[in-house]
Design a protein around this motif. Structure first.
Motif, PDB file in Angstrom:
ATOM      1  N   SER A  10      23.561  -1.327 -48.753  1.00  0.00           N
ATOM      2  CA  SER A  10      24.257  -2.595 -48.902  1.00  0.00           C
ATOM      3  C   SER A  10      24.454  -3.258 -47.554  1.00  0.00           C
ATOM      4  O   SER A  10      24.713  -2.599 -46.559  1.00  0.00           O
ATOM      5  CB  SER A  10      25.625  -2.354 -49.542  1.00  0.00           C
ATOM      6  OG  SER A  10      26.377  -3.546 -49.546  1.00  0.00           O
ATOM      7  N   ILE A  11      24.350  -4.580 -47.548  1.00  0.00           N
ATOM      8  CA  ILE A  11      24.668  -5.316 -46.334  1.00  0.00           C
ATOM      9  C   ILE A  11      26.083  -5.867 -46.434  1.00  0.00           C
ATOM     10  O   ILE A  11      26.558  -6.547 -45.542  1.00  0.00           O
ATOM     11  CB  ILE A  11      23.661  -6.451 -46.068  1.00  0.00           C
ATOM     12  CG1 ILE A  11      23.655  -7.460 -47.208  1.00  0.00           C
ATOM     13  CG2 ILE A  11      22.290  -5.896 -45.796  1.00  0.00           C
ATOM     14  CD1 ILE A  11      22.880  -8.714 -46.913  1.00  0.00           C
ATOM     15  N   GLN A  12      26.748  -5.565 -47.526  1.00  0.00           N
ATOM     16  CA  GLN A  12      28.116  -6.034 -47.733  1.00  0.00           C
ATOM     17  C   GLN A  12      29.096  -4.999 -47.205  1.00  0.00           C
ATOM     18  O   GLN A  12      28.881  -3.805 -47.344  1.00  0.00           O
ATOM     19  CB  GLN A  12      28.394  -6.267 -49.229  1.00  0.00           C
ATOM     20  CG  GLN A  12      27.456  -7.273 -49.854  1.00  0.00           C
ATOM     21  CD  GLN A  12      27.597  -8.646 -49.228  1.00  0.00           C
ATOM     22  OE1 GLN A  12      28.704  -9.113 -48.993  1.00  0.00           O
ATOM     23  NE2 GLN A  12      26.477  -9.286 -48.955  1.00  0.00           N
ATOM     24  N   ILE A 116      17.223  -5.646 -33.823  1.00  0.00           N
ATOM     25  CA  ILE A 116      17.124  -5.377 -35.262  1.00  0.00           C
ATOM     26  C   ILE A 116      16.523  -6.585 -35.973  1.00  0.00           C
ATOM     27  O   ILE A 116      15.652  -6.441 -36.838  1.00  0.00           O
ATOM     28  CB  ILE A 116      18.506  -5.000 -35.837  1.00  0.00           C
ATOM     29  CG1 ILE A 116      18.970  -3.656 -35.247  1.00  0.00           C
ATOM     30  CG2 ILE A 116      18.471  -4.953 -37.363  1.00  0.00           C
ATOM     31  CD1 ILE A 116      20.436  -3.330 -35.493  1.00  0.00           C
ATOM     32  N   ALA A 117      16.971  -7.779 -35.607  1.00  0.00           N
ATOM     33  CA  ALA A 117      16.448  -9.000 -36.231  1.00  0.00           C
ATOM     34  C   ALA A 117      14.963  -9.206 -35.926  1.00  0.00           C
ATOM     35  O   ALA A 117      14.241  -9.797 -36.736  1.00  0.00           O
ATOM     36  CB  ALA A 117      17.255 -10.217 -35.768  1.00  0.00           C
ATOM     37  N   TRP A 142      13.664  -0.789 -45.525  1.00  0.00           N
ATOM     38  CA  TRP A 142      14.779  -0.601 -44.579  1.00  0.00           C
ATOM     39  C   TRP A 142      14.772  -1.716 -43.550  1.00  0.00           C
ATOM     40  O   TRP A 142      15.802  -2.276 -43.211  1.00  0.00           O
ATOM     41  CB  TRP A 142      14.661   0.721 -43.835  1.00  0.00           C
ATOM     42  CG  TRP A 142      14.631   1.956 -44.662  1.00  0.00           C
ATOM     43  CD1 TRP A 142      14.981   2.092 -45.989  1.00  0.00           C
ATOM     44  CD2 TRP A 142      14.217   3.240 -44.231  1.00  0.00           C
ATOM     45  NE1 TRP A 142      14.809   3.387 -46.381  1.00  0.00           N
ATOM     46  CE2 TRP A 142      14.341   4.116 -45.319  1.00  0.00           C
ATOM     47  CE3 TRP A 142      13.749   3.729 -43.020  1.00  0.00           C
ATOM     48  CZ2 TRP A 142      14.024   5.466 -45.230  1.00  0.00           C
ATOM     49  CZ3 TRP A 142      13.437   5.075 -42.926  1.00  0.00           C
ATOM     50  CH2 TRP A 142      13.575   5.935 -44.024  1.00  0.00           C
ATOM     51  N   GLU A 143      13.590  -2.008 -43.036  1.00  0.00           N
ATOM     52  CA  GLU A 143      13.441  -3.034 -42.008  1.00  0.00           C
ATOM     53  C   GLU A 143      13.855  -4.406 -42.539  1.00  0.00           C
ATOM     54  O   GLU A 143      14.596  -5.137 -41.883  1.00  0.00           O
ATOM     55  CB  GLU A 143      11.976  -3.043 -41.571  1.00  0.00           C
ATOM     56  CG  GLU A 143      11.682  -3.746 -40.292  1.00  0.00           C
ATOM     57  CD  GLU A 143      10.235  -3.496 -39.898  1.00  0.00           C
ATOM     58  OE1 GLU A 143      10.020  -2.745 -38.933  1.00  0.00           O
ATOM     59  OE2 GLU A 143       9.321  -4.041 -40.552  1.00  0.00           O
ATOM     60  N   ARG A 144      13.405  -4.735 -43.727  1.00  0.00           N
ATOM     61  CA  ARG A 144      13.759  -6.023 -44.326  1.00  0.00           C
ATOM     62  C   ARG A 144      15.264  -6.108 -44.589  1.00  0.00           C
ATOM     63  O   ARG A 144      15.878  -7.148 -44.351  1.00  0.00           O
ATOM     64  CB  ARG A 144      12.979  -6.244 -45.610  1.00  0.00           C
ATOM     65  CG  ARG A 144      11.515  -6.518 -45.353  1.00  0.00           C
ATOM     66  CD  ARG A 144      10.724  -6.660 -46.623  1.00  0.00           C
ATOM     67  NE  ARG A 144       9.316  -6.876 -46.318  1.00  0.00           N
ATOM     68  CZ  ARG A 144       8.339  -6.609 -47.155  1.00  0.00           C
ATOM     69  NH1 ARG A 144       8.591  -6.132 -48.371  1.00  0.00           N
ATOM     70  NH2 ARG A 144       7.094  -6.831 -46.802  1.00  0.00           N
ATOM     71  N   ALA A 145      15.850  -5.025 -45.091  1.00  0.00           N
ATOM     72  CA  ALA A 145      17.297  -5.007 -45.359  1.00  0.00           C
ATOM     73  C   ALA A 145      18.084  -5.154 -44.059  1.00  0.00           C
ATOM     74  O   ALA A 145      19.102  -5.851 -44.012  1.00  0.00           O
ATOM     75  CB  ALA A 145      17.688  -3.725 -46.080  1.00  0.00           C
ATOM     76  N   GLN A 148      17.865  -8.754 -42.912  1.00  0.00           N
ATOM     77  CA  GLN A 148      18.716  -9.571 -43.787  1.00  0.00           C
ATOM     78  C   GLN A 148      20.192  -9.361 -43.448  1.00  0.00           C
ATOM     79  O   GLN A 148      20.978 -10.316 -43.473  1.00  0.00           O
ATOM     80  CB  GLN A 148      18.455  -9.234 -45.260  1.00  0.00           C
ATOM     81  CG  GLN A 148      19.358  -9.966 -46.218  1.00  0.00           C
ATOM     82  CD  GLN A 148      19.319 -11.485 -46.064  1.00  0.00           C
ATOM     83  OE1 GLN A 148      18.282 -12.067 -45.773  1.00  0.00           O
ATOM     84  NE2 GLN A 148      20.454 -12.130 -46.231  1.00  0.00           N
ATOM     85  N   ALA A 149      20.570  -8.145 -43.113  1.00  0.00           N
ATOM     86  CA  ALA A 149      21.961  -7.867 -42.753  1.00  0.00           C
ATOM     87  C   ALA A 149      22.369  -8.636 -41.501  1.00  0.00           C
ATOM     88  O   ALA A 149      23.488  -9.145 -41.412  1.00  0.00           O
ATOM     89  CB  ALA A 149      22.169  -6.364 -42.548  1.00  0.00           C
TER      90      ALA A 149
END
Length: 181
Positions: A10-12, A116-117, A142-145, A148-149
């Motif tokens: 989760s990015i939340q 990370i971005a 993982w990289e895309r998440a 996005q985070a």
């Protein structure tokens, strides 16, 4: 070889704190213990040690904080471009620490967020070797998440750009450029 499956991290934030006050008025790293760190992986195996490192970054003196951030960087963004399963779950806490004036290594945290971005190592590899996408572990996800985070918290950029510390504003400018792409 890691054997943990690849749940979508989760990015939340997992805390339920709804204060609209400044970051100084809210609990530092609230929700950190709500993340199932032992169920996700970093570059060393279990990510269970990440909360301890984040707390050292948050509360340590300058030397302790920088050392902890260096260890954390190696666990979630090895070599500055290889993200891990635990990276996306760590990002919201990095954003929080970057906003806290009492944290001594804020510019380095912002640089880590930029790394990370920018991460595209697994995506690039999957272009040449598409079978990578069929593995039980899916580092491309993982990289895309993780990217996005970082993007999900970019509303904090304006505040960091207004900081009096030129090292922080320089790092934030670089991060903002990355997030515009």
């Amino acid at each position: 070889m890691r054997s943990a499956p690849t749940p979508e991290p989760s990015i939340q934030r997992t805390d339920r704190h709804t204060s609209t006050g400044s970051p100084r008025s809210t609990a530092l790293l609230a929700g950190l213990d709500g993340v199932p760190w032992s169920d996700i992986q970093d570059s060393t195996g279990s990510a269970a040690d990440i909360p301890r490192l984040l707390r050292k970054v948050a509360r340590g003196d300058a030397e302790t904080a920088r050392a902890a951030l260096g260890d954390l960087r190696g666990r979630i963004c090895q070599y500055g471009f290889v993200v891990e399963q635990a990276t996306a779950a760590t990002v919201p806490f990095l954003w929080e620490l970057a906003q806290r004036p009492q944290v001594s290594c804020r510019a380095q945290i912002i640089q880590l967020l930029k790394n990370i971005a920018d991460a595209r190592q697994w995506e690039t590899t999957a272009t040449a070797y598409p079978k990578l996408l069929n593995h039980r572990e899916n580092p491309v996800a993982w990289e895309r998440a993780a990217r996005q985070a970082v993007r999900a918290r970019r509303d904090g950029l304006e505040r960091l750009m207004a900081d009096d510390d030129t090292e922080i504003t320089r790092a934030t400018t670089e991060l903002a450029r990355t997030l515009k792409d």
